[in-house]
Design a protein around this motif. Structure first.
Motif: not given
Length: 255
Positions: A48-70
């Motif tokens: 689950x660390x993958x999803x947590x890490x991606x969410x942190x990138x989103x909240x840090x302003x590294x992306x404007x939108x996020x997809x959780x695939x699969x």
């Protein structure tokens, strides 16, 4: 004797490649701070660390939108929110869930459809360290014009620097390396496919006909190799359609 020498050479090359692959995995984390991108995707898996890490990138302003695939079809938006450790503000507005992908090929196609539907051109890819090389191959094939930035997450239960010391670590690294080789072989076959050339006047020469047959054969073999990694029931002689269920990523799955 000659056959034994060839076999030994193949084994040595395979072992050297495995060592290089494991070094690449070990040195990939911690990842460098990525440049901002249009979007970030988390490829689901054993951690689950993958999803947590991606969410942190989103909240840090590294992306404007996020997809959780699969995402597991049995999981709800509330379930994924808990796994992501997300704040409601970012999660409700900017996170989409993809439920169609069941493997890495599916992840690539699900991400492709989502990127195209949103008009995104750059993407941060988040997955486990040992899975990243194969994931990037698949995503580059599905999104050749997009800028992809890898953001590997260290696998806590895998000592990538000493993977051979445990049976589970050796099995995981060797299996992933072999899968990676299969994808490389598939891409090599695809590169042998026929290329479009302007039509020329005059009768075709025998050597030209032979070359055309060779190119067509390589193309068919390439599509057959690719088909072994496609669980959907479609013809291997047709261009792959967009994944099922990709027409509306704005739909909210009941909690």
């Amino acid at each position: 004797m000659r056959s034994a020498a060839i076999l030994l050479l193949v084994v040595v090359l395979w072992a050297v490649g495995l060592w290089a692959f494991s070094v690449r995995v070990d040195q990939s984390t911690p990842p460098a701070d990525p440049a901002p991108a249009d979007a970030v995707v988390a490829l689901t898996g054993s951690s689950n660390a993958r999803i947590t890490a991606a969410m942190k990138l989103l909240e840090d302003g590294k992306a404007t939108r996020m997809l959780v695939s699969g995402v597991n079809p049995q999981a709800s938006r509330a379930d994924i929110k808990g796994v992501a450790k997300a704040t409601r503000r970012y999660y409700d507005c900017c996170v989409d869930l993809g439920f169609q992908a069941t493997d890495t090929v599916g992840n690539a196609r699900e991400t492709q459809g989502w990127m195209r539907s949103k008009g995104f051109r750059s993407l941060i890819v988040v997955t486990s360290d040992f899975h990243m090389p194969r994931a990037m191959l698949e995503l580059h094939e599905a999104l050749p014009d997009a800028k992809l930035t890898p953001y590997p997450v260290k696998t806590e239960d895998l000592d990538s620097g000493h993977w051979w010391r445990s049976g589970d670590g050796a099995r995981r690294m060797i299996v992933e390396y072999c899968k990676y080789l299969v994808i490389l072989a598939r891409e090599a076959f695809l590169s042998l496919g026929p290329k479009a050339h302007p039509a020329r006047a005059g009768p075709a020469s025998p050597s030209g006909n032979a070359s055309a047959r060779l190119g067509s054969t390589a193309f068919v073999m390439a599509r057959l190799v690719r088909a072994t990694h496609d669980r959907r029931r479609t013809s291997v002689f047709m261009a792959p359609p967009l994944p099922r269920g990709m027409t509306d990523f704005s739909a909210v799955r009941p909690a």
